[in-house]
Design a protein around this motif. Structure first.
Motif, PDB file in Angstrom:
ATOM      1  N   THR A  81       3.280   0.711  -4.586  1.00 33.91           N
ATOM      2  CA  THR A  81       2.115   0.613  -5.474  1.00 33.91           C
ATOM      3  C   THR A  81       2.481   1.059  -6.886  1.00 33.91           C
ATOM      4  O   THR A  81       2.077   0.436  -7.878  1.00 33.91           O
ATOM      5  CB  THR A  81       0.965   1.476  -4.940  1.00 33.91           C
ATOM      6  OG1 THR A  81       0.561   0.967  -3.660  1.00 33.91           O
ATOM      7  CG2 THR A  81      -0.231   1.445  -5.880  1.00 33.91           C
ATOM      8  N   ALA A  82       3.263   2.105  -6.984  1.00 35.10           N
ATOM      9  CA  ALA A  82       3.666   2.609  -8.306  1.00 35.10           C
ATOM     10  C   ALA A  82       4.522   1.577  -9.043  1.00 35.10           C
ATOM     11  O   ALA A  82       4.338   1.343 -10.243  1.00 35.10           O
ATOM     12  CB  ALA A  82       4.423   3.921  -8.153  1.00 35.10           C
TER      13      ALA A  82
ATOM     14  N   GLU B 215       0.813  -1.225   0.000  1.00 35.00           N
ATOM     15  CA  GLU B 215       0.000   0.000   0.000  1.00 35.00           C
ATOM     16  C   GLU B 215       0.844   1.270   0.000  1.00 35.00           C
ATOM     17  O   GLU B 215       0.333   2.358  -0.256  1.00 35.00           O
ATOM     18  CB  GLU B 215      -0.952   0.001   1.196  1.00 35.00           C
ATOM     19  CG  GLU B 215      -2.106  -0.991   1.088  1.00 35.00           C
ATOM     20  CD  GLU B 215      -1.690  -2.427   1.362  1.00 35.00           C
ATOM     21  OE1 GLU B 215      -2.441  -3.350   1.003  1.00 35.00           O
ATOM     22  OE2 GLU B 215      -0.596  -2.639   1.951  1.00 35.00           O
ATOM     23  N   ASP B 216       2.136   1.146   0.321  1.00 38.38           N
ATOM     24  CA  ASP B 216       3.024   2.307   0.248  1.00 38.38           C
ATOM     25  C   ASP B 216       2.979   2.901  -1.155  1.00 38.38           C
ATOM     26  O   ASP B 216       2.910   2.177  -2.152  1.00 38.38           O
ATOM     27  CB  ASP B 216       4.452   1.882   0.597  1.00 38.38           C
ATOM     28  CG  ASP B 216       5.447   3.024   0.499  1.00 38.38           C
ATOM     29  OD1 ASP B 216       5.637   3.717   1.496  1.00 38.38           O
ATOM     30  OD2 ASP B 216       6.020   3.211  -0.600  1.00 38.38           O
ATOM     31  N   ARG B 217       3.027   4.217  -1.252  1.00 35.69           N
ATOM     32  CA  ARG B 217       2.868   4.888  -2.547  1.00 35.69           C
ATOM     33  C   ARG B 217       3.886   4.408  -3.576  1.00 35.69           C
ATOM     34  O   ARG B 217       3.531   4.095  -4.717  1.00 35.69           O
ATOM     35  CB  ARG B 217       3.000   6.408  -2.356  1.00 35.69           C
ATOM     36  CG  ARG B 217       2.796   7.202  -3.643  1.00 35.69           C
ATOM     37  CD  ARG B 217       3.076   8.676  -3.412  1.00 35.69           C
ATOM     38  NE  ARG B 217       4.486   8.871  -3.023  1.00 35.69           N
ATOM     39  CZ  ARG B 217       5.000  10.039  -2.667  1.00 35.69           C
ATOM     40  NH1 ARG B 217       4.235  11.117  -2.608  1.00 35.69           N
ATOM     41  NH2 ARG B 217       6.279  10.136  -2.341  1.00 35.69           N
ATOM     42  N   ASP B 218       5.161   4.331  -3.194  1.00 38.94           N
ATOM     43  CA  ASP B 218       6.193   3.917  -4.134  1.00 38.94           C
ATOM     44  C   ASP B 218       6.036   2.450  -4.522  1.00 38.94           C
ATOM     45  O   ASP B 218       6.226   2.072  -5.682  1.00 38.94           O
ATOM     46  CB  ASP B 218       7.583   4.149  -3.545  1.00 38.94           C
ATOM     47  CG  ASP B 218       7.916   5.635  -3.404  1.00 38.94           C
ATOM     48  OD1 ASP B 218       7.289   6.441  -4.115  1.00 38.94           O
ATOM     49  OD2 ASP B 218       8.789   5.969  -2.596  1.00 38.94           O
TER      50      ASP B 218
END
Length: 449
Positions: free
Chosen positions: A163-164, A158-161
């Motif tokens: 997920t990216a 779920e961390d933004r990086d």
């Protein structure tokens, strides 16, 4: 229920037809005789290749003389935009140096150190699993990516990086065939390789994101605030021979292959394992019963004997990496046939795992076979999901622990059933996946839908 198997091609097809089939799916591009043959020779105008199913030849290539059979550059051609000079594609002294730095992170008690992160990823997967009609390959990809990010960088999916990276990798998978034109036709270095625009863009985005994460971790290491995870262990380890550590660019190469090998292959195996349990309800219930008393302790893995055998059987029937390609560097004799330097040597974990002269009931799902004496010889000769010899996958123990744990946790929490008319068909792109996904009907144990 019959275990899925791709329909083989006719024995004789034109070169161009073969190349088209190979680009689409390397499994159905092969003739049925390879499930019985010890060796087969394929000729093209550009090179000769030999598929070697003879266990003695496999041992020669992987274990007895591995330096004489380096990895083929033809496979690297298709993966270069993403993997750069990672340990998966390098040879010789560069590869040996990389392994000397990477291997300590996966040795001995280090697997025990990663277990809490694996357990947390398993709990998150159970919480994330939907009910009703579910495409479990997509789910397995998400779960396996979560394991990688938690164990490598101490962050959840779920961390933004994270997920990216996950979404960029999905885009890469959809545009990248396992082989491109340069794998078949020797091209000069200056000539473009014909990668699709989306392939290059996705690979560049993945590497940009991983570079930022790696640089941030290097700064944390310098400041003394880095968590003690796999990324930190690898980045602080010096080569015992040269004293060198990975620079940021080289670490990016290694993280890219960790993600490819540790996420894509694990997701493939988990998806097929769930389908096999759904297709064999009596085995599924036994796995669920075995997992019922599981506690979040590393020792719990040693008590999951049936689940481990189910996972071994999954890897036999659906090895995530279906074929490995090496290259001859000197004249060889393969079963009385003269082989010149530069020939391609194909070792097929797919065909070895279903070989009619190695296994009893080769296309049948039989976890109990792993408790029989006969399987020791069969597994030595025909079970090759992690390769063998010096180039055996450094994360093999990690992958087995992850797969067994996630399978047990999911079977304990849910019941999986096959969907009539939706038998998955195996195809090989980056790994062995299902042509149209793996669809199962999922219910929560205890009656909740």
């Amino acid at each position: 229920m019959r275990v899925p198997k791709p329909a083989p091609r006719p024995d004789r097809v034109s070169l161009w037809r073969y190349l088209r089939l190979f680009r689409e799916d390397i499994l159905s591009a092969q003739p049925a005789r390879l499930y019985r043959a010890w060796m087969a020779e394929f000729r093209t105008p550009f090179f000769r290749s030999y598929m070697c199913n003879d266990p003695a030849l496999v041992r020669r290539v992987l274990q007895e003389r591995p330096d004489d059979f380096p990895k083929s550059d033809r496979v690297r051609e298709g993966l270069a935009p993403l993997l750069g000079q990672s340990v998966f594609v390098t040879n010789g002294e560069m590869w040996k140096r990389q392994r000397r730095i990477i291997d300590p992170a996966f040795e001995g008690g280090r697997l025990r150190d990663t277990f809490p992160a694996m357990w947390a990823a398993g709990e998150a997967a159970v919480a994330r699993m939907g009910t009703g009609l579910v495409e479990v390959e997509e789910f397995a990809s998400h779960a396996a990516a979560d394991v990688i990010f938690r164990t490598l960088f101490s962050i959840p999916i779920e961390d933004r990086d994270a997920t990216a990276v996950f979404h960029a990798f999905r885009a890469y998978q959809r545009t990248q065939p396992i082989l491109n034109l340069a794998a078949f036709v020797p091209l000069p270095r200056w000539l473009p390789r014909g990668f699709r625009r989306g392939t290059r863009a996705a690979a560049a985005e993945i590497r940009r994101l991983i570079t930022a994460m790696t640089a941030r971790r290097a700064a944390e290491i310098a400041a003394g605030t880095a968590p003690d995870d796999l990324a930190t262990k690898i980045m602080v380890t010096a080569d015992p021979v040269t004293g060198e550590r990975f620079e940021t660019e080289e670490m990016v190469d290694q993280v890219a292959i960790f993600f490819l090998a540790g996420h894509e292959t694990s997701a493939s195996a988990l998806g097929w394992a769930l389908w096999l349990l759904a297709a064999h309800p009596e085995v599924q219930e036994a796995v669920a019963a075995e997992a019922a008393g599981m506690v979040p302790e590393f020792s719990a893995l040693s008590r999951l004997k049936l689940t481990r055998d189910v996972f071994r059987e999954t890897l036999r029937l659906f090895p995530p990496v279906p074929m490995m390609v090496r290259e001859t560097t000197c004249p060889e004799d393969f079963r009385g046939r003269a082989v010149k330097p530069g020939a391609q040597v194909v070792l097929s974990s797919w065909h070895l795992g279903r070989h009619e002269r190695i296994w009893s009931d080769p296309d049948g799902f039989d976890p109990a076979r792993w408790g029989r004496e006969e399987t020791k010889a069969a597994a030595r000769d025909g079970w090759l999901p992690f390769s063998a010899g010096p180039r055996v996958c450094t994360g093999a123990g990690f992958a087995m622990a992850e797969g067994v744990l996630l399978l047990a946790m999911l079977a304990r929490a849910f019941r999986f059933e096959v969907v009539e008319g939706r038998v998955p068909v195996p195809v090989a792109h980056l790994t062995v996946r299902a042509k149209d996904g793996i669809w199962l009907r999922v219910t929560r144990r205890g009656g909740e839908i």
